[in-house]
Design a protein around this motif. Sequence first.
Motif, PDB file in Angstrom:
ATOM      1  N   GLY A 127       0.720  -1.187  -0.184  1.00 24.80           N
ATOM      2  CA  GLY A 127       0.105  -0.099  -0.151  1.00 24.80           C
ATOM      3  C   GLY A 127       0.802   1.343  -0.061  1.00 24.80           C
ATOM      4  N   ARG A 128       0.220   2.274   0.424  1.00 23.44           N
ATOM      5  CA  ARG A 128       0.870   3.563   0.444  1.00 23.44           C
ATOM      6  C   ARG A 128       0.307   4.752   1.447  1.00 23.44           C
ATOM      7  N   GLN A 129       1.346   5.163   1.944  1.00 26.21           N
ATOM      8  CA  GLN A 129       0.918   6.455   2.978  1.00 26.21           C
ATOM      9  C   GLN A 129       1.248   7.589   2.375  1.00 26.21           C
ATOM     10  N   SER A 130       0.300   8.692   2.341  1.00 25.17           N
ATOM     11  CA  SER A 130       0.423   9.531   1.312  1.00 25.17           C
ATOM     12  C   SER A 130       1.225  10.770   2.108  1.00 25.17           C
ATOM     13  N   TYR A 131       1.145  10.597   3.455  1.00 28.75           N
ATOM     14  CA  TYR A 131       2.022  11.595   4.130  1.00 28.75           C
ATOM     15  C   TYR A 131       2.378  11.267   5.321  1.00 28.75           C
ATOM     16  N   ALA A 132       3.561  11.376   5.825  1.00 30.76           N
ATOM     17  CA  ALA A 132       4.108  10.871   7.035  1.00 30.76           C
ATOM     18  C   ALA A 132       5.676  11.920   7.143  1.00 30.76           C
ATOM     19  N   THR A 133       5.531  12.382   8.563  1.00 35.93           N
ATOM     20  CA  THR A 133       6.540  13.181   9.117  1.00 35.93           C
ATOM     21  C   THR A 133       7.858  12.412   9.189  1.00 35.93           C
ATOM     22  N   GLY A 134       8.929  12.981   8.856  1.00 37.92           N
ATOM     23  CA  GLY A 134      10.191  12.128   9.104  1.00 37.92           C
ATOM     24  C   GLY A 134      10.636  11.274   8.405  1.00 37.92           C
ATOM     25  N   VAL A 135       9.797  10.790   7.038  1.00 39.50           N
ATOM     26  CA  VAL A 135      10.210   9.663   6.509  1.00 39.50           C
ATOM     27  C   VAL A 135      11.526   9.564   5.775  1.00 39.50           C
ATOM     28  N   LEU A 136      12.085  10.967   5.517  1.00 34.57           N
ATOM     29  CA  LEU A 136      13.265  11.102   4.831  1.00 34.57           C
ATOM     30  C   LEU A 136      14.465  10.986   5.628  1.00 34.57           C
ATOM     31  N   VAL A 137      14.418  10.673   6.819  1.00 34.15           N
ATOM     32  CA  VAL A 137      15.550  10.664   7.745  1.00 34.15           C
ATOM     33  C   VAL A 137      15.352   9.560   8.739  1.00 34.15           C
ATOM     34  N   ALA A 138      14.024   9.157   8.992  1.00 31.92           N
ATOM     35  CA  ALA A 138      13.812   7.911  10.069  1.00 31.92           C
ATOM     36  C   ALA A 138      14.580   6.820   9.870  1.00 31.92           C
ATOM     37  N   ASP A 139      14.686   6.228  11.249  1.00 27.93           N
ATOM     38  CA  ASP A 139      15.337   5.012  11.152  1.00 27.93           C
ATOM     39  C   ASP A 139      14.271   3.929  11.297  1.00 27.93           C
ATOM     40  N   ARG A 140      13.273   4.167  11.638  1.00 29.78           N
ATOM     41  CA  ARG A 140      12.041   3.246  11.781  1.00 29.78           C
ATOM     42  C   ARG A 140      10.582   4.185  11.463  1.00 29.78           C
ATOM     43  N   LEU A 141       9.687   3.457  10.809  1.00 23.93           N
ATOM     44  CA  LEU A 141       8.644   4.027  10.578  1.00 23.93           C
ATOM     45  C   LEU A 141       7.367   3.442  11.121  1.00 23.93           C
ATOM     46  N   ALA A 142       6.456   4.068  11.934  1.00 24.13           N
ATOM     47  CA  ALA A 142       5.461   3.405  12.563  1.00 24.13           C
ATOM     48  C   ALA A 142       4.325   3.910  11.493  1.00 24.13           C
ATOM     49  N   VAL A 152       2.314  -0.603  12.623  1.00 25.83           N
ATOM     50  CA  VAL A 152       3.406  -1.648  12.168  1.00 25.83           C
ATOM     51  C   VAL A 152       4.435  -0.925  12.008  1.00 25.83           C
ATOM     52  N   LEU A 153       5.483  -1.471  12.399  1.00 31.31           N
ATOM     53  CA  LEU A 153       6.951  -0.867  12.476  1.00 31.31           C
ATOM     54  C   LEU A 153       7.636  -1.413  11.110  1.00 31.31           C
ATOM     55  N   VAL A 154       8.036  -0.547  10.702  1.00 28.81           N
ATOM     56  CA  VAL A 154       8.848  -0.694   9.218  1.00 28.81           C
ATOM     57  C   VAL A 154      10.167  -0.096   9.262  1.00 28.81           C
ATOM     58  N   ASP A 155      11.188  -0.741   8.808  1.00 31.02           N
ATOM     59  CA  ASP A 155      12.545  -0.239   8.470  1.00 31.02           C
ATOM     60  C   ASP A 155      12.530   0.383   6.993  1.00 31.02           C
ATOM     61  N   PRO A 156      12.533   1.760   6.861  1.00 26.74           N
ATOM     62  CA  PRO A 156      12.541   2.310   5.576  1.00 26.74           C
ATOM     63  C   PRO A 156      13.542   2.000   4.661  1.00 26.74           C
ATOM     64  N   ALA A 157      14.641   1.229   5.119  1.00 29.54           N
ATOM     65  CA  ALA A 157      15.805   1.050   4.301  1.00 29.54           C
ATOM     66  C   ALA A 157      15.475  -0.463   4.004  1.00 29.54           C
TER      67      ALA A 157
END
Length: 409
Positions: free
Chosen positions: A155-170, A184-189
Amino acid sequence: MGVAIAPADPAPTPERTGPGRAHWLRVAREVADDLATDAVAREQAGKDPLAEVAALREAGLLTLLAPVEFGGGGADWATACAVIREIAAADGAIGQLLGCHYFLSWSTRFFSPPGLAARVHLRSAAEQWCWGGGLARQGAPALLTGKPGRQVLDGRQSYATGVLVADRLAVRAVRAGTDEPVAVLVDPAGPGVRVDGDTGGFGQRLAAGGSVEFDAVPVTGDDVLGPLPADEESLSPAAALASPAGRLVSVGLLLGMTEGVLAEVREYSRTGHTPWPPASQVPTPADPQVLGVYGELTVLTRSAAALADQALDAVREGLSAGDDLGFEQCAEISVLVAVAEAAASRAAHESTARALDVLGPRAASARLGLDRFWRNARTHTLHEPAAHRFREVGDYFLNGAHPAFSLPV
């Protein structure tokens, strides 16, 4: 109007083994002072805030809320909100980035089983994660599908803060087949994750916001932080405090930006510093109109700050009550936070716009960068409209209706 009023004496706080509130406020002010030195240049450059996140990490602010036994600062939520306010006064976008990190990393206490929350806190503190993402309802959520022996996220999340520098995404997702919402906890890398800095907003440029796409992203059991509420009726009052507690991030951000612009404009008013020729008409500190504007904005700001303090005390009492918290008390806390957020929003709108009037034409100088305060505040309030909070307060006052559960965007 039936809104919970903070007691004269603050609620007692549990004994701490980590640094106290005074320590963290001192650290936050030092970081804020560093951010303020080149805030205009950084905002105008609009680069990903990697250096800024590194500064927060080095100061220990990213692990402020983690338990001391896990290597964190052991601070409480009120201290975290005060730190957000300090940072936002120097740089509203970095304040948003830090506020998002605090809420997402701290929200496991509401949505995760204790054992899982402990494991996540331990690893987050050890590796000093910066959290990004968002758990609010925003369009179609991502889909968590169970495969033989594994789960995958699409899927897709249209806007999220910090995604360009985060170590983890919730992020918010729903389970296939049941539509149960989960965090859900996701590793952006990690494999299948694509982050795009496509927001292009005119404000909060350094909040590292963007969209994120998930294509068969592998999800382990510990990556599913826990269920999110499908409706208010499914929540206990203690769990429902996640909503007003999260909204205090917005209150701190708005107050910080308000206080930041007033402090900066006041400095220019006092020094008479101007990039314009001396012959230009510049309002003076003795001008009755200037004094009137400063007076009005000071009243607005201090009123909002007083309401914020009451809201913080009320949330702290609610958190201390735990399972003994009642539904009506939770509603009163939620309304008081809504009052504080609406007041802070109005103070931010007025101050970031009208403070420029007292400087006259010189306020338009790009070199001063005073427009960033208005743009940052306006961008934030577009995501978190004060109109929603006014409706909640009015409905409670007139009809006794409890505010709806809503997580910050």
